[in-house]
Design a protein around this motif. Structure first.
Motif, PDB file in Angstrom:
ATOM      1  N   ASP A 204      12.637  28.006  12.602  1.00  0.00           N
ATOM      2  CA  ASP A 204      12.553  29.147  13.523  1.00  0.00           C
ATOM      3  C   ASP A 204      13.655  30.183  13.339  1.00  0.00           C
ATOM      4  N   PHE A 205      14.825  29.771  12.889  1.00  0.00           N
ATOM      5  CA  PHE A 205      15.905  30.748  12.711  1.00  0.00           C
ATOM      6  C   PHE A 205      16.017  31.121  11.244  1.00  0.00           C
ATOM      7  N   ASP A 206      15.739  32.376  10.950  1.00  0.00           N
ATOM      8  CA  ASP A 206      15.875  32.923   9.599  1.00  0.00           C
ATOM      9  C   ASP A 206      16.905  34.048   9.673  1.00  0.00           C
ATOM     10  N   PRO A 207      18.087  33.878   9.055  1.00  0.00           N
ATOM     11  CA  PRO A 207      19.138  34.890   9.159  1.00  0.00           C
ATOM     12  C   PRO A 207      18.779  36.229   8.508  1.00  0.00           C
ATOM     13  N   GLU A 208      17.727  36.253   7.711  1.00  0.00           N
ATOM     14  CA  GLU A 208      17.279  37.522   7.145  1.00  0.00           C
ATOM     15  C   GLU A 208      16.360  38.270   8.123  1.00  0.00           C
ATOM     16  N   VAL A 209      15.881  37.559   9.128  1.00  0.00           N
ATOM     17  CA  VAL A 209      15.036  38.164  10.168  1.00  0.00           C
ATOM     18  C   VAL A 209      15.828  38.334  11.456  1.00  0.00           C
ATOM     19  N   ILE A 210      16.553  37.291  11.861  1.00  0.00           N
ATOM     20  CA  ILE A 210      17.380  37.360  13.069  1.00  0.00           C
ATOM     21  C   ILE A 210      18.791  37.736  12.619  1.00  0.00           C
ATOM     22  N   LEU A 211      19.065  39.023  12.659  1.00  0.00           N
ATOM     23  CA  LEU A 211      20.324  39.542  12.128  1.00  0.00           C
ATOM     24  C   LEU A 211      21.499  39.293  13.063  1.00  0.00           C
ATOM     25  N   TYR A 212      21.213  39.250  14.351  1.00  0.00           N
ATOM     26  CA  TYR A 212      22.259  39.063  15.361  1.00  0.00           C
ATOM     27  C   TYR A 212      21.715  38.141  16.440  1.00  0.00           C
ATOM     28  N   TRP A 213      22.578  37.251  16.940  1.00  0.00           N
ATOM     29  CA  TRP A 213      22.178  36.310  17.984  1.00  0.00           C
ATOM     30  C   TRP A 213      23.417  35.964  18.792  1.00  0.00           C
ATOM     31  N   ASP A 214      23.360  36.124  20.091  1.00  0.00           N
ATOM     32  CA  ASP A 214      24.488  35.655  20.896  1.00  0.00           C
ATOM     33  C   ASP A 214      23.994  34.909  22.120  1.00  0.00           C
ATOM     34  N   MET A 215      24.913  34.174  22.724  1.00  0.00           N
ATOM     35  CA  MET A 215      24.654  33.506  23.994  1.00  0.00           C
ATOM     36  C   MET A 215      25.665  34.068  24.973  1.00  0.00           C
ATOM     37  N   ARG A 216      25.182  34.406  26.170  1.00  0.00           N
ATOM     38  CA  ARG A 216      26.050  35.044  27.161  1.00  0.00           C
ATOM     39  C   ARG A 216      25.679  34.613  28.567  1.00  0.00           C
ATOM     40  N   ASP A 217      26.605  34.822  29.471  1.00  0.00           N
ATOM     41  CA  ASP A 217      26.370  34.639  30.902  1.00  0.00           C
ATOM     42  C   ASP A 217      25.910  33.220  31.243  1.00  0.00           C
ATOM     43  N   GLU A 218      26.668  32.240  30.760  1.00  0.00           N
ATOM     44  CA  GLU A 218      26.326  30.831  30.980  1.00  0.00           C
ATOM     45  C   GLU A 218      26.599  30.426  32.434  1.00  0.00           C
ATOM     46  N   HIS A 219      25.614  29.758  33.031  1.00  0.00           N
ATOM     47  CA  HIS A 219      25.741  29.212  34.386  1.00  0.00           C
ATOM     48  C   HIS A 219      25.296  27.752  34.360  1.00  0.00           C
ATOM     49  N   ILE A 220      26.072  26.886  34.979  1.00  0.00           N
ATOM     50  CA  ILE A 220      25.744  25.461  35.022  1.00  0.00           C
ATOM     51  C   ILE A 220      25.781  25.002  36.471  1.00  0.00           C
ATOM     52  N   GLU A 221      24.673  24.433  36.914  1.00  0.00           N
ATOM     53  CA  GLU A 221      24.566  23.877  38.260  1.00  0.00           C
ATOM     54  C   GLU A 221      24.202  22.395  38.136  1.00  0.00           C
ATOM     55  N   ILE A 222      24.941  21.548  38.838  1.00  0.00           N
ATOM     56  CA  ILE A 222      24.731  20.100  38.760  1.00  0.00           C
ATOM     57  C   ILE A 222      24.264  19.596  40.124  1.00  0.00           C
ATOM     58  N   PHE A 223      23.190  18.824  40.086  1.00  0.00           N
ATOM     59  CA  PHE A 223      22.610  18.238  41.292  1.00  0.00           C
ATOM     60  C   PHE A 223      22.478  16.728  41.068  1.00  0.00           C
ATOM     61  N   GLY A 224      23.568  16.011  41.227  1.00  0.00           N
ATOM     62  CA  GLY A 224      23.546  14.573  40.974  1.00  0.00           C
ATOM     63  C   GLY A 224      23.321  14.288  39.493  1.00  0.00           C
ATOM     64  N   ASP A 225      22.191  13.663  39.170  1.00  0.00           N
ATOM     65  CA  ASP A 225      21.866  13.316  37.784  1.00  0.00           C
ATOM     66  C   ASP A 225      21.023  14.372  37.079  1.00  0.00           C
ATOM     67  N   VAL A 226      20.858  15.536  37.713  1.00  0.00           N
ATOM     68  CA  VAL A 226      20.090  16.638  37.126  1.00  0.00           C
ATOM     69  C   VAL A 226      20.994  17.860  37.049  1.00  0.00           C
ATOM     70  N   ALA A 227      20.884  18.611  35.956  1.00  0.00           N
ATOM     71  CA  ALA A 227      21.668  19.832  35.807  1.00  0.00           C
ATOM     72  C   ALA A 227      20.793  20.934  35.231  1.00  0.00           C
ATOM     73  N   LEU A 228      21.060  22.149  35.680  1.00  0.00           N
ATOM     74  CA  LEU A 228      20.407  23.333  35.138  1.00  0.00           C
ATOM     75  C   LEU A 228      21.451  24.140  34.384  1.00  0.00           C
ATOM     76  N   VAL A 229      21.153  24.439  33.128  1.00  0.00           N
ATOM     77  CA  VAL A 229      22.035  25.258  32.301  1.00  0.00           C
ATOM     78  C   VAL A 229      21.253  26.532  31.979  1.00  0.00           C
ATOM     79  N   ARG A 230      21.783  27.653  32.465  1.00  0.00           N
ATOM     80  CA  ARG A 230      21.099  28.931  32.286  1.00  0.00           C
ATOM     81  C   ARG A 230      22.021  29.903  31.568  1.00  0.00           C
ATOM     82  N   ALA A 231      21.440  30.660  30.653  1.00  0.00           N
ATOM     83  CA  ALA A 231      22.191  31.700  29.949  1.00  0.00           C
ATOM     84  C   ALA A 231      21.188  32.690  29.359  1.00  0.00           C
ATOM     85  N   ASN A 232      21.717  33.737  28.779  1.00  0.00           N
ATOM     86  CA  ASN A 232      20.895  34.722  28.081  1.00  0.00           C
ATOM     87  C   ASN A 232      21.266  34.724  26.613  1.00  0.00           C
ATOM     88  N   THR A 233      20.285  35.028  25.794  1.00  0.00           N
ATOM     89  CA  THR A 233      20.556  35.264  24.376  1.00  0.00           C
ATOM     90  C   THR A 233      20.111  36.689  24.055  1.00  0.00           C
TER      91      THR A 233
END
Length: 149
Positions: free
Chosen positions: A60-89
């Motif tokens: 799925d990742f081809d550096p000749e097609v995907i020239l730039y990629w970042d991850m930003r605005d990471e949020h982590i919420e933990i609810f006991g044994d379950v966690a939600l990890v949210r961010a933008n790319t």
């Protein structure tokens, strides 16, 4: 009882590994962090099971097609044994000779099982340009598949 801050640090490290595995097409490393019953809900609304997801992961990742990629605005919420990890790319893809910029929000659901966190579901949502997250929220970025500080 588990330590909340240690869990948060572990989930942030898993999130960074998730991103790095995508950019490097590292199926083996990715296979180790997703649950056997993992599913992916794509930005088009299709549902992909674990086997199909990992097969696509290899190419799925081809550096000749995907020239730039970042991850930003990471949020982590933990609810006991379950966690939600949210961010933008944010990404720039070269499509038909033109560079197209977009952003995707993802929410990964993790479950703590047998002394480790495993991702059980990933959900992708397209982000409209008026809702793009600022560059000041960048956590990591890749240019043509290479991590840049």
């Amino acid at each position: 009882m588990r330590n909340h801050e240690q869990d948060r640090a572990a989930l942030s490290a898993l999130n960074a590994k998730f991103i790095h595995n995508f950019v490097t097409c590292d199926v083996a490393s990715h296979d180790a962090i997703i649950h056997p019953r993992f599913v992916c809900l794509s930005s088009s609304g299709s549902v992909h099971g674990r086997a199909e997801y990992l097969k696509d992961w290899a190419t799925d990742f081809d550096p000749e097609v995907i020239l730039y990629w970042d991850m930003r605005d990471e949020h982590i919420e933990i609810f006991g044994d379950v966690a939600l990890v949210r961010a933008n790319t944010k990404w720039v893809r070269r499509l038909n000779g033109e560079d197209v910029t977009g952003m995707t929000m993802y929410t990964d659901t993790y479950w703590y099982e047998t002394d480790r966190w495993l991702c059980v579901q990933a959900q992708l949502t397209p982000v409209s340009p008026q809702n793009f997250t600022a560059d000041t929220a960048i956590v990591c970025r890749y240019i043509k598949g290479v991590l840049h500080p």
